[in-house]
Design an enzyme around this catalytic site. Structure first.
Site, PDB file in Angstrom:
ATOM      1  N   ASP A   1     -65.250 -36.313 -53.007  1.00 57.69           N
ATOM      2  CA  ASP A   1     -65.199 -37.729 -53.401  1.00 57.69           C
ATOM      3  C   ASP A   1     -64.805 -38.595 -52.207  1.00 57.69           C
ATOM      4  O   ASP A   1     -63.740 -38.411 -51.608  1.00 57.69           O
ATOM      5  CB  ASP A   1     -64.177 -37.897 -54.546  1.00 57.69           C
ATOM      6  CG  ASP A   1     -64.268 -39.258 -55.239  1.00 57.69           C
ATOM      7  OD1 ASP A   1     -64.833 -40.196 -54.635  1.00 57.69           O
ATOM      8  OD2 ASP A   1     -63.783 -39.366 -56.369  1.00 57.69           O
TER       9      ASP A   1
ATOM     10  N   ARG B   1     -76.015 -51.893 -56.143  1.00 54.18           N
ATOM     11  CA  ARG B   1     -76.011 -50.510 -56.670  1.00 54.18           C
ATOM     12  C   ARG B   1     -76.407 -49.522 -55.564  1.00 54.18           C
ATOM     13  O   ARG B   1     -75.852 -48.426 -55.485  1.00 54.18           O
ATOM     14  CB  ARG B   1     -76.968 -50.402 -57.856  1.00 54.18           C
ATOM     15  CG  ARG B   1     -77.022 -49.033 -58.513  1.00 54.18           C
ATOM     16  CD  ARG B   1     -75.688 -48.617 -59.146  1.00 54.18           C
ATOM     17  NE  ARG B   1     -75.850 -47.552 -60.130  1.00 54.18           N
ATOM     18  CZ  ARG B   1     -74.906 -47.109 -60.932  1.00 54.18           C
ATOM     19  NH1 ARG B   1     -73.691 -47.615 -60.874  1.00 54.18           N
ATOM     20  NH2 ARG B   1     -75.139 -46.158 -61.804  1.00 54.18           N
TER      21      ARG B   1
ATOM     22  N   SER C   1     -63.062 -42.509 -62.900  1.00 48.62           N
ATOM     23  CA  SER C   1     -63.304 -43.669 -62.041  1.00 48.62           C
ATOM     24  C   SER C   1     -62.636 -44.914 -62.651  1.00 48.62           C
ATOM     25  O   SER C   1     -61.449 -44.861 -62.959  1.00 48.62           O
ATOM     26  CB  SER C   1     -64.819 -43.846 -61.880  1.00 48.62           C
ATOM     27  OG  SER C   1     -65.100 -44.643 -60.782  1.00 48.62           O
TER      28      SER C   1
ATOM     29  N   HIS D   1     -68.282 -38.371 -55.620  1.00 50.01           N
ATOM     30  CA  HIS D   1     -67.481 -39.016 -56.675  1.00 50.01           C
ATOM     31  C   HIS D   1     -68.048 -38.779 -58.083  1.00 50.01           C
ATOM     32  O   HIS D   1     -67.316 -38.426 -59.012  1.00 50.01           O
ATOM     33  CB  HIS D   1     -67.411 -40.519 -56.370  1.00 50.01           C
ATOM     34  CG  HIS D   1     -66.744 -41.336 -57.424  1.00 50.01           C
ATOM     35  ND1 HIS D   1     -65.397 -41.278 -57.665  1.00 50.01           N
ATOM     36  CD2 HIS D   1     -67.252 -42.234 -58.312  1.00 50.01           C
ATOM     37  CE1 HIS D   1     -65.097 -42.104 -58.648  1.00 50.01           C
ATOM     38  NE2 HIS D   1     -66.202 -42.692 -59.061  1.00 50.01           N
ATOM     39  N   ASP D   2     -69.352 -38.981 -58.248  1.00 49.87           N
ATOM     40  CA  ASP D   2     -69.958 -38.873 -59.585  1.00 49.87           C
ATOM     41  C   ASP D   2     -69.998 -37.447 -60.133  1.00 49.87           C
ATOM     42  O   ASP D   2     -70.505 -37.234 -61.246  1.00 49.87           O
ATOM     43  CB  ASP D   2     -71.368 -39.472 -59.584  1.00 49.87           C
ATOM     44  CG  ASP D   2     -71.371 -40.961 -59.947  1.00 49.87           C
ATOM     45  OD1 ASP D   2     -70.330 -41.447 -60.428  1.00 49.87           O
ATOM     46  OD2 ASP D   2     -72.416 -41.614 -59.746  1.00 49.87           O
TER      47      ASP D   2
HETATM   48  C1  LIG Z   1     -77.883 -48.030 -72.045  1.00 46.91           C
HETATM   49  C2  LIG Z   1     -77.728 -47.033 -70.994  1.00 46.91           C
HETATM   50  O1  LIG Z   1     -78.630 -46.427 -70.529  1.00 46.91           O
HETATM   51  S1  LIG Z   1     -76.172 -46.738 -70.410  1.00 46.91           S
HETATM   52  C3  LIG Z   1     -76.267 -45.249 -69.579  1.00 46.91           C
HETATM   53  C4  LIG Z   1     -74.929 -44.812 -69.380  1.00 46.91           C
HETATM   54  N1  LIG Z   1     -74.728 -44.722 -67.968  1.00 46.91           N
HETATM   55  C5  LIG Z   1     -73.557 -44.405 -67.527  1.00 46.91           C
HETATM   56  O2  LIG Z   1     -72.690 -44.094 -68.262  1.00 46.91           O
HETATM   57  C6  LIG Z   1     -73.357 -44.460 -66.093  1.00 46.91           C
HETATM   58  C7  LIG Z   1     -72.922 -43.167 -65.616  1.00 46.91           C
HETATM   59  N2  LIG Z   1     -74.055 -42.356 -65.207  1.00 46.91           N
HETATM   60  C8  LIG Z   1     -74.445 -42.267 -63.926  1.00 46.91           C
HETATM   61  O3  LIG Z   1     -73.895 -42.910 -63.061  1.00 46.91           O
HETATM   62  C9  LIG Z   1     -75.607 -41.359 -63.631  1.00 46.91           C
HETATM   63  O4  LIG Z   1     -76.502 -41.348 -64.707  1.00 46.91           O
HETATM   64  C10 LIG Z   1     -75.196 -39.881 -63.316  1.00 46.91           C
HETATM   65  C11 LIG Z   1     -74.142 -39.861 -62.234  1.00 46.91           C
HETATM   66  C12 LIG Z   1     -74.654 -39.204 -64.532  1.00 46.91           C
HETATM   67  C13 LIG Z   1     -76.426 -39.104 -62.878  1.00 46.91           C
HETATM   68  O5  LIG Z   1     -77.007 -39.793 -61.876  1.00 46.91           O
HETATM   69  P1  LIG Z   1     -78.571 -39.805 -61.730  1.00 46.91           P
HETATM   70  O6  LIG Z   1     -78.916 -41.083 -61.124  1.00 46.91           O
HETATM   71  O7  LIG Z   1     -79.250 -39.488 -63.003  1.00 46.91           O
HETATM   72  O8  LIG Z   1     -78.833 -38.580 -60.774  1.00 46.91           O
HETATM   73  P2  LIG Z   1     -79.437 -38.576 -59.357  1.00 46.91           P
HETATM   74  O9  LIG Z   1     -78.557 -39.264 -58.399  1.00 46.91           O
HETATM   75  O10 LIG Z   1     -79.764 -37.167 -59.034  1.00 46.91           O
HETATM   76  O11 LIG Z   1     -80.787 -39.405 -59.504  1.00 46.91           O
HETATM   77  C14 LIG Z   1     -81.837 -38.929 -60.261  1.00 46.91           C
HETATM   78  C15 LIG Z   1     -82.853 -40.021 -60.451  1.00 46.91           C
HETATM   79  O12 LIG Z   1     -83.300 -40.492 -59.170  1.00 46.91           O
HETATM   80  C16 LIG Z   1     -84.713 -40.280 -59.036  1.00 46.91           C
HETATM   81  N3  LIG Z   1     -84.974 -39.899 -57.652  1.00 46.91           N
HETATM   82  C17 LIG Z   1     -84.491 -38.807 -56.998  1.00 46.91           C
HETATM   83  N4  LIG Z   1     -84.947 -38.819 -55.734  1.00 46.91           N
HETATM   84  C18 LIG Z   1     -85.712 -39.920 -55.583  1.00 46.91           C
HETATM   85  C19 LIG Z   1     -86.440 -40.460 -54.485  1.00 46.91           C
HETATM   86  N5  LIG Z   1     -86.471 -39.880 -53.296  1.00 46.91           N
HETATM   87  N6  LIG Z   1     -87.110 -41.617 -54.693  1.00 46.91           N
HETATM   88  C20 LIG Z   1     -87.082 -42.234 -55.898  1.00 46.91           C
HETATM   89  N7  LIG Z   1     -86.415 -41.761 -56.969  1.00 46.91           N
HETATM   90  C21 LIG Z   1     -85.720 -40.620 -56.815  1.00 46.91           C
HETATM   91  C22 LIG Z   1     -85.013 -39.145 -59.992  1.00 46.91           C
HETATM   92  O13 LIG Z   1     -86.395 -39.139 -60.346  1.00 46.91           O
HETATM   93  C23 LIG Z   1     -84.111 -39.473 -61.162  1.00 46.91           C
HETATM   94  O14 LIG Z   1     -84.691 -40.515 -61.892  1.00 46.91           O
HETATM   95  P3  LIG Z   1     -84.350 -40.732 -63.442  1.00 46.91           P
HETATM   96  O15 LIG Z   1     -82.876 -41.055 -63.502  1.00 46.91           O
HETATM   97  O16 LIG Z   1     -85.178 -41.883 -63.879  1.00 46.91           O
HETATM   98  O17 LIG Z   1     -84.672 -39.459 -64.160  1.00 46.91           O
HETATM   99  N1  LIG Z   2     -71.696 -43.913 -61.630  1.00 45.12           N
HETATM  100  C1  LIG Z   2     -70.654 -44.579 -62.332  1.00 45.12           C
HETATM  101  C2  LIG Z   2     -69.753 -45.374 -61.420  1.00 45.12           C
HETATM  102  C3  LIG Z   2     -68.883 -44.551 -60.563  1.00 45.12           C
HETATM  103  O1  LIG Z   2     -68.049 -43.756 -61.291  1.00 45.12           O
HETATM  104  C4  LIG Z   2     -71.198 -45.588 -63.289  1.00 45.12           C
HETATM  105  O2  LIG Z   2     -72.301 -46.081 -63.057  1.00 45.12           O
HETATM  106  O3  LIG Z   2     -70.504 -45.922 -64.237  1.00 45.12           O
END
Ligand SMILES: CC(=O)SCCNC(=O)CCNC(=O)[C@H](O)C(C)(C)COP(=O)(O)OP(=O)(O)OC[C@H]1O[C@@H](n2cnc3c(N)ncnc32)[C@H](O)[C@@H]1OP(=O)(O)O
Ligand SMILES: N[C@@H](CCO)C(=O)O
Length: 352
Positions: free
Chosen positions: A299, A212, A146, A328-329
């Protein structure tokens, strides 16, 4: 600071690189000095040939082993016992690098809304400064998805033969108007927050939640929500898709700030590898590294055709596709397919 990772034998370090040399930006502005927070895993080997440089996406941080834990770590595809893995927080982002809340040395106050516009080329130049500081002459592979893929392409152009392999996931050589449009709706959501314009880290926070939520619809695919957010037949309100998007908005707003988000979304908009380089075809043709462009079949943000375009226009390009309903993700989720694709790519390079 030196930390030990959960894997006893694997060294993890977290550092801040400070550049006191000004960084000239594409906009004509200058960043008088800057910091880059970065994390490394493993050890540089004696001939410095094992460098894997990871570039994070829009809201990622430098702790790549955490958010790409299916790809990086002990016994994973990029294993710190063999590779020296490095990831730096991008300029503009709020995880240790210079960003809108950093001090502006010219005024001795935080930049806030005066933070300069940054392009993917500027972000790549920041990484280049860190490479030089670390005295890394050759990068074995850079990998990013991305926004990380966009910066990766820019850096591959600059690096020339100092880079062997560029792995560019779910990205594009030039941002399409469709994506700029989505980014603009997100910025409009931030602007409509009555705290936007104030000078504190929570300014625009509610707007960021909405931004977001909008963005999530471009990071996922309709089929993904159709499978995961199923409601009972008699439901008339409070649908799961609604609470999912609200939850995702709140989750990001707790860990990110609206000014950084604003800055980086503008960075994504202006991405154009061909700008002032004779256009995209000419710029891509000048990349020396082997390029593996990986698209995701579902995507909606960066289309598989955009990754194919990259692979077709560089000198040494390969295209592979992740098949997923995640959208995409998927590049952050589909580790098994990714590892397989990477394995066959490196095998192919060895056989050449
Ligand atoms: C300091 C830091 O933390 S930086 C973290 C680094 N982050 C990054 O690098 C960004 C890149 N990462 C991302 O964009 C994401 O984490 C991804 C793409 C890897 C995974 O996406 P996720 O959001 O975890 O997955 P998904 O879309 O399935 O959502 C799951 C979450 O939604 C919640 N959820 C799912 N359905 C629902 C609903 N109907 N209502 C409310 N919450 C819901 C789940 O309980 C889960 O919560 P959690 O993340 O607190 O465990
Ligand atoms: N989910 C990604 C952005 C799209 O690639 C992030 O939060 O960094």
């Amino acid at each position: 600071m030196n930390l030990k990772s959960q894997y006893a034998s694997i060294t993890m370090t977290q550092e801040i690189f400070h550049s006191s040399l000004p960084l000239p930006l594409e906009s004509g502005e200058v960043l008088p000095e800057f910091d880059l927070g970065y994390t490394t895993y493993g050890q540089l080997n004696s001939d410095k040939s094992n460098v894997i440089w990871v570039i994070h996406a829009l809201t990622g941080d430098s702790n790549a082993q955490e958010w790409w834990n299916g790809l990086i770590g002990e016994d994973k595809f990029f294993d710190p016992s063999n590779h020296f893995i490095i990831c730096a927080n991008l300029l503009g982002s709020c995880y240790g690098s210079t960003q809108p809340f950093s001090n502006n040395p010219k005024t001795n106050k935080p930049y806030h809304y005066d933070f300069p516009q940054m392009t993917t080329r500027d972000l790549a130049l920041g990484l280049e400064r860190l490479r030089i500081h670390l005295e890394i002459e050759t990068i074995h592979s850079l990998i990013g998805g991305s926004l990380g893929g966009q910066v990766g392409l820019e850096w591959a152009y600059i690096l020339g033969n100092k880079l062997k392999n560029a792995i560019i996931l779910a990205a594009t050589a030039k941002t399409r108007p469709w994506v700029i449009g989505f980014n603009e709706t997100q910025r409009m959501a931030i602007e409509s927050d009555c705290t936007w314009g104030e000078c504190h880290e929570k300014a625009g926070q509610k707007g960021l939640e909405t931004a977001r939520a909008i963005a999530m619809l471009t990071y996922r695919h309709p089929l993904d929500l159709a499978t995961k957010q199923v409601d009972s037949e008699n439901k008339l309100d409070d649908f799961r898709a609604a609470s999912y998007l609200r939850y995702q908005g709140q989750k990001l707003a707790r860990r990110f700030n609206a000014l950084s988000y604003w800055t980086l979304s503008k960075t994504m908009d202006s991405h154009d590898l061909g700008r002032n380089r004779g256009g995209l075809d000419e710029a891509l043709e000048k990349i020396e590294a082997n390029v593996l462009a990986i698209g995701v079949d579902s995507d909606l943000l960066f289309l598989p055709a955009e990754s194919q375009f990259i692979s077709q226009h560089v000198k040494k390009g390969t295209y592979k596709e992740i098949s997923s309903t995640a959208g995409h993700d998927a590049f952050l989720i589909e580790f098994e397919q990714l590892s397989y694709i990477l394995q066959s790519f490196y095998l192919q390079q060895k056989q050449k």
